[in-house]
Design a protein around this motif. Structure first.
Motif, PDB file in Angstrom:
ATOM      1  N   ASP A 297       0.812  -1.210   0.000  1.00 46.35           N
ATOM      2  CA  ASP A 297       0.000   0.000   0.000  1.00 46.35           C
ATOM      3  C   ASP A 297       0.848   1.264   0.000  1.00 46.35           C
ATOM      4  O   ASP A 297       0.379   2.342  -0.403  1.00 46.35           O
ATOM      5  CB  ASP A 297      -0.928   0.013   1.218  1.00 46.35           C
ATOM      6  CG  ASP A 297      -0.164  -0.105   2.529  1.00 46.35           C
ATOM      7  OD1 ASP A 297       0.628  -1.062   2.660  1.00 46.35           O
ATOM      8  OD2 ASP A 297      -0.353   0.744   3.428  1.00 46.35           O
ATOM      9  N   LEU A 298       2.116   1.134   0.430  1.00 47.85           N
ATOM     10  CA  LEU A 298       3.020   2.290   0.459  1.00 47.85           C
ATOM     11  C   LEU A 298       3.730   2.499  -0.874  1.00 47.85           C
ATOM     12  O   LEU A 298       4.376   3.537  -1.065  1.00 47.85           O
ATOM     13  CB  LEU A 298       4.075   2.109   1.555  1.00 47.85           C
ATOM     14  CG  LEU A 298       3.565   2.000   2.995  1.00 47.85           C
ATOM     15  CD1 LEU A 298       4.733   1.792   3.946  1.00 47.85           C
ATOM     16  CD2 LEU A 298       2.764   3.230   3.392  1.00 47.85           C
ATOM     17  N   MET A 299       3.633   1.521  -1.774  1.00 44.99           N
ATOM     18  CA  MET A 299       4.345   1.586  -3.057  1.00 44.99           C
ATOM     19  C   MET A 299       3.376   1.357  -4.208  1.00 44.99           C
ATOM     20  O   MET A 299       3.537   0.423  -5.004  1.00 44.99           O
ATOM     21  CB  MET A 299       5.454   0.525  -3.085  1.00 44.99           C
ATOM     22  CG  MET A 299       6.446   0.580  -1.934  1.00 44.99           C
ATOM     23  SD  MET A 299       7.586   1.967  -2.084  1.00 44.99           S
ATOM     24  CE  MET A 299       8.613   1.383  -3.424  1.00 44.99           C
ATOM     25  N   PRO A 300       2.334   2.183  -4.343  1.00 39.04           N
ATOM     26  CA  PRO A 300       1.334   1.980  -5.404  1.00 39.04           C
ATOM     27  C   PRO A 300       1.960   2.075  -6.798  1.00 39.04           C
ATOM     28  O   PRO A 300       2.754   2.971  -7.074  1.00 39.04           O
ATOM     29  CB  PRO A 300       0.336   3.113  -5.169  1.00 39.04           C
ATOM     30  CG  PRO A 300       1.103   4.165  -4.428  1.00 39.04           C
ATOM     31  CD  PRO A 300       2.062   3.404  -3.563  1.00 39.04           C
ATOM     32  N   GLY A 301       1.629   1.101  -7.640  1.00 37.26           N
ATOM     33  CA  GLY A 301       2.114   1.103  -9.012  1.00 37.26           C
ATOM     34  C   GLY A 301       3.518   0.561  -9.186  1.00 37.26           C
ATOM     35  O   GLY A 301       4.017   0.477 -10.321  1.00 37.26           O
ATOM     36  N   TYR A 302       4.184   0.185  -8.104  1.00 37.06           N
ATOM     37  CA  TYR A 302       5.561  -0.310  -8.203  1.00 37.06           C
ATOM     38  C   TYR A 302       5.582  -1.779  -8.610  1.00 37.06           C
ATOM     39  O   TYR A 302       4.756  -2.576  -8.178  1.00 37.06           O
ATOM     40  CB  TYR A 302       6.292  -0.135  -6.874  1.00 37.06           C
ATOM     41  CG  TYR A 302       7.737  -0.609  -6.914  1.00 37.06           C
ATOM     42  CD1 TYR A 302       8.708   0.129  -7.592  1.00 37.06           C
ATOM     43  CD2 TYR A 302       8.122  -1.799  -6.297  1.00 37.06           C
ATOM     44  CE1 TYR A 302      10.027  -0.310  -7.635  1.00 37.06           C
ATOM     45  CE2 TYR A 302       9.442  -2.237  -6.336  1.00 37.06           C
ATOM     46  CZ  TYR A 302      10.388  -1.495  -7.011  1.00 37.06           C
ATOM     47  OH  TYR A 302      11.689  -1.927  -7.075  1.00 37.06           O
ATOM     48  N   THR A 303       6.550  -2.134  -9.446  1.00 33.59           N
ATOM     49  CA  THR A 303       6.768  -3.522  -9.843  1.00 33.59           C
ATOM     50  C   THR A 303       8.153  -3.944  -9.371  1.00 33.59           C
ATOM     51  O   THR A 303       9.145  -3.285  -9.707  1.00 33.59           O
ATOM     52  CB  THR A 303       6.698  -3.683 -11.374  1.00 33.59           C
ATOM     53  OG1 THR A 303       5.398  -3.280 -11.832  1.00 33.59           O
ATOM     54  CG2 THR A 303       6.946  -5.139 -11.773  1.00 33.59           C
ATOM     55  N   PRO A 304       8.266  -5.015  -8.572  1.00 36.14           N
ATOM     56  CA  PRO A 304       9.574  -5.438  -8.067  1.00 36.14           C
ATOM     57  C   PRO A 304      10.582  -5.669  -9.188  1.00 36.14           C
ATOM     58  O   PRO A 304      10.232  -6.182 -10.256  1.00 36.14           O
ATOM     59  CB  PRO A 304       9.261  -6.728  -7.313  1.00 36.14           C
ATOM     60  CG  PRO A 304       7.841  -6.559  -6.875  1.00 36.14           C
ATOM     61  CD  PRO A 304       7.172  -5.833  -8.007  1.00 36.14           C
ATOM     62  N   TYR A 305      11.822  -5.292  -8.931  1.00 38.32           N
ATOM     63  CA  TYR A 305      12.894  -5.388  -9.916  1.00 38.32           C
ATOM     64  C   TYR A 305      13.648  -6.708  -9.810  1.00 38.32           C
ATOM     65  O   TYR A 305      13.940  -7.347 -10.827  1.00 38.32           O
ATOM     66  CB  TYR A 305      13.854  -4.216  -9.699  1.00 38.32           C
ATOM     67  CG  TYR A 305      14.904  -4.037 -10.764  1.00 38.32           C
ATOM     68  CD1 TYR A 305      14.594  -3.462 -11.993  1.00 38.32           C
ATOM     69  CD2 TYR A 305      16.220  -4.396 -10.530  1.00 38.32           C
ATOM     70  CE1 TYR A 305      15.560  -3.271 -12.964  1.00 38.32           C
ATOM     71  CE2 TYR A 305      17.199  -4.206 -11.495  1.00 38.32           C
ATOM     72  CZ  TYR A 305      16.878  -3.653 -12.708  1.00 38.32           C
ATOM     73  OH  TYR A 305      17.844  -3.473 -13.672  1.00 38.32           O
ATOM     74  N   TYR A 306      13.960  -7.137  -8.584  1.00 36.16           N
ATOM     75  CA  TYR A 306      14.711  -8.374  -8.376  1.00 36.16           C
ATOM     76  C   TYR A 306      13.837  -9.540  -7.902  1.00 36.16           C
ATOM     77  O   TYR A 306      14.090 -10.688  -8.234  1.00 36.16           O
ATOM     78  CB  TYR A 306      15.809  -8.155  -7.323  1.00 36.16           C
ATOM     79  CG  TYR A 306      16.870  -7.168  -7.709  1.00 36.16           C
ATOM     80  CD1 TYR A 306      17.777  -7.442  -8.739  1.00 36.16           C
ATOM     81  CD2 TYR A 306      16.993  -5.948  -7.047  1.00 36.16           C
ATOM     82  CE1 TYR A 306      18.769  -6.537  -9.081  1.00 36.16           C
ATOM     83  CE2 TYR A 306      17.989  -5.035  -7.397  1.00 36.16           C
ATOM     84  CZ  TYR A 306      18.865  -5.322  -8.407  1.00 36.16           C
ATOM     85  OH  TYR A 306      19.842  -4.428  -8.753  1.00 36.16           O
TER      86      TYR A 306
END
Length: 420
Positions: free
Chosen positions: A406-415
């Motif tokens: 919920d703190l990182m909306p729209g983020y896609t993990p990189y690793y």
């Protein structure tokens, strides 16, 4: 599992992160706190004024400071630097048995009068132009410093993540000098005529034949640092070799700023989930000690280490599996890197095939198992163990998303990716 001595060091250097991404011309010859949120910034004039070549013949000035751009190490504890007008002194390891020193002489300058322990130190002309890099974690640093053209040899090219850096090295036909058992072939290294060899971890003694050929060897002790930003700060050490102090300082300060911003965001989490890290290998579980870089970044991401009551050391600690299952069975999340077996689980079935007891873990039952295996493939190394050392800010983003989406909306993990 029997692991050769040299191999065990290299594996240790790798697993500490989780339990945590034409030949150049030879150089001229001379005559001779833990970082974290709010960490101190690097001291540097930032001008990029250090020489990229040698002092012209006959123009040496003993009163001139040839290194207007300087760095200091604010978080890293295993490396230090001092400047002396026409040469620098870089020391690796804390005081005692492991400490080693290199004198880095501006090429074209006369050899300085050195006394005491410095009289025995190896002298390296800088900026270095031909480098043999023994660890895959070193490649992203040279990429960041726009210096891949200085790499003339690597331990195993096939272990480097297949991306722009590897493509560049392959296009230049950079040689691999690795031998069986993760050892190195000293004759291949000597044939490359490098200005310096960058060892993997502290295994300098494995390069005695190389050193006897008057080729300096620099230890890589970043894996001994107990903080993710301190590990990343080692990029300054390579900047010192390249006379690129200003560039390395700017890159590190940018990483620190991004890391601190994400850590500030993570503090907004309404919960503090418990996390189990590592996996079982031959009856033992290799996980991070309480004072390790992985636990530091995990804590910064707003989570807690479920094994803190059982594992107190630094780095990767082998722990009896019975102890781990006792403490970790109720952990909210399980982060597993598959670093000892070097295999990649894609599904829960893959994990259960290795050990059916994984099915007893609460995180496994709830589908909260994440692996840092998103950037890997059958013909390449895992970029988490390579650029992940240089970019703890991205690792922190991934973990903050995993624990507090919920703190990182729209983020896609990189690793990281979730186990299917």
């Amino acid at each position: 599992m029997s692991i050769p001595k040299t191999a065990s060091r290299r594996i240790s250097a790798l697993i500490t992160l989780l339990v945590a991404p034409s030949l150049a011309l030879a150089g001229c010859s001379g005559t001779g706190s833990t970082s974290g949120e709010g960490s101190a910034k690097t001291s540097s004039s930032g001008t990029g004024a250090n020489m990229s070549g040698c002092i012209p013949a006959g123009s040496f000035n003993k009163d001139k400071d040839y290194f207007p751009d300087k760095v200091t190490f604010t978080g890293a504890k295993e490396v230090s630097i001092s400047y002396h007008k026409s040469y620098k002194v870089m020391t690796f390891g804390k005081k005692g048995k492991m400490a080693q020193t290199l004198v880095l002489l501006q090429c074209g300058a006369p050899k300085p009068s050195l006394t005491g322990d410095l009289a025995k130190a190896q002298i390296v002309d800088v900026p270095v132009k031909r480098v043999a890099a023994s660890s895959t974690t070193q490649i992203p640093v040279f990429q960041t410093l726009n210096s891949l053209d200085t790499i003339v040899g690597v331990n195993q090219l096939k272990q480097i993540y297949r991306g722009p850096a590897r493509d560049t090295l392959e296009a230049r036909k950079v040689a691999s000098y690795g031998a069986a058992g993760m050892n190195t072939d000293p004759e291949k290294i000597i044939a490359l005529k490098p200005n310096i060899v960058l060892a993997a971890s502290a295994a300098v003694e494995g390069f005695k034949q190389v050193q006897s050929a008057n080729i300096p060897v620099m230890p890589d002790l970043d894996y001994l640092e107990s903080d993710p930003l301190a590990r990343a700060e080692w990029m300054k050490a390579y900047g010192v070799l390249l006379n690129k102090e200003a560039l390395s300082a700017k890159a590190f300060d940018d990483i620190t700023k991004r890391y601190d911003e994400v850590a500030k965001t993570a503090k907004g989490g309404t919960s503090r989930p418990s996390v189990l890290v590592g996996q079982e290998t031959n009856g033992q579980w290799y996980g991070p000690g309480a004072d390790s870089d992985m636990i530091r970044v995990l804590t910064a991401a707003g989570a807690s280490d479920v094994m803190s009551g059982a594992v107190k050391k630094t780095g990767a600690v082998p722990t009896d599996s019975e102890v781990v299952f006792k403490y970790g069975s109720k952990a909210d999340f399980w982060l597993n890197g598959n670093y000892m077996s070097m295999t990649t689980w894609k599904t829960k079935a893959d994990a259960l095939k290795q050990n059916p007891r994984y099915g007893n873990l609460l995180a496994f039952q709830k589908g909260k198992v994440w692996n840092p295996t998103k950037r890997t493939a059958p013909d390449t190394g895992n970029d988490f163990w390579q650029s992940g050392v240089v970019h703890p800010d991205i690792v922190l983003k991934d973990l903050t998303y995993i624990f507090h989406p919920d703190l990182m909306p729209g983020y896609t993990p990189y690793y990281y990716q979730k186990l299917a």
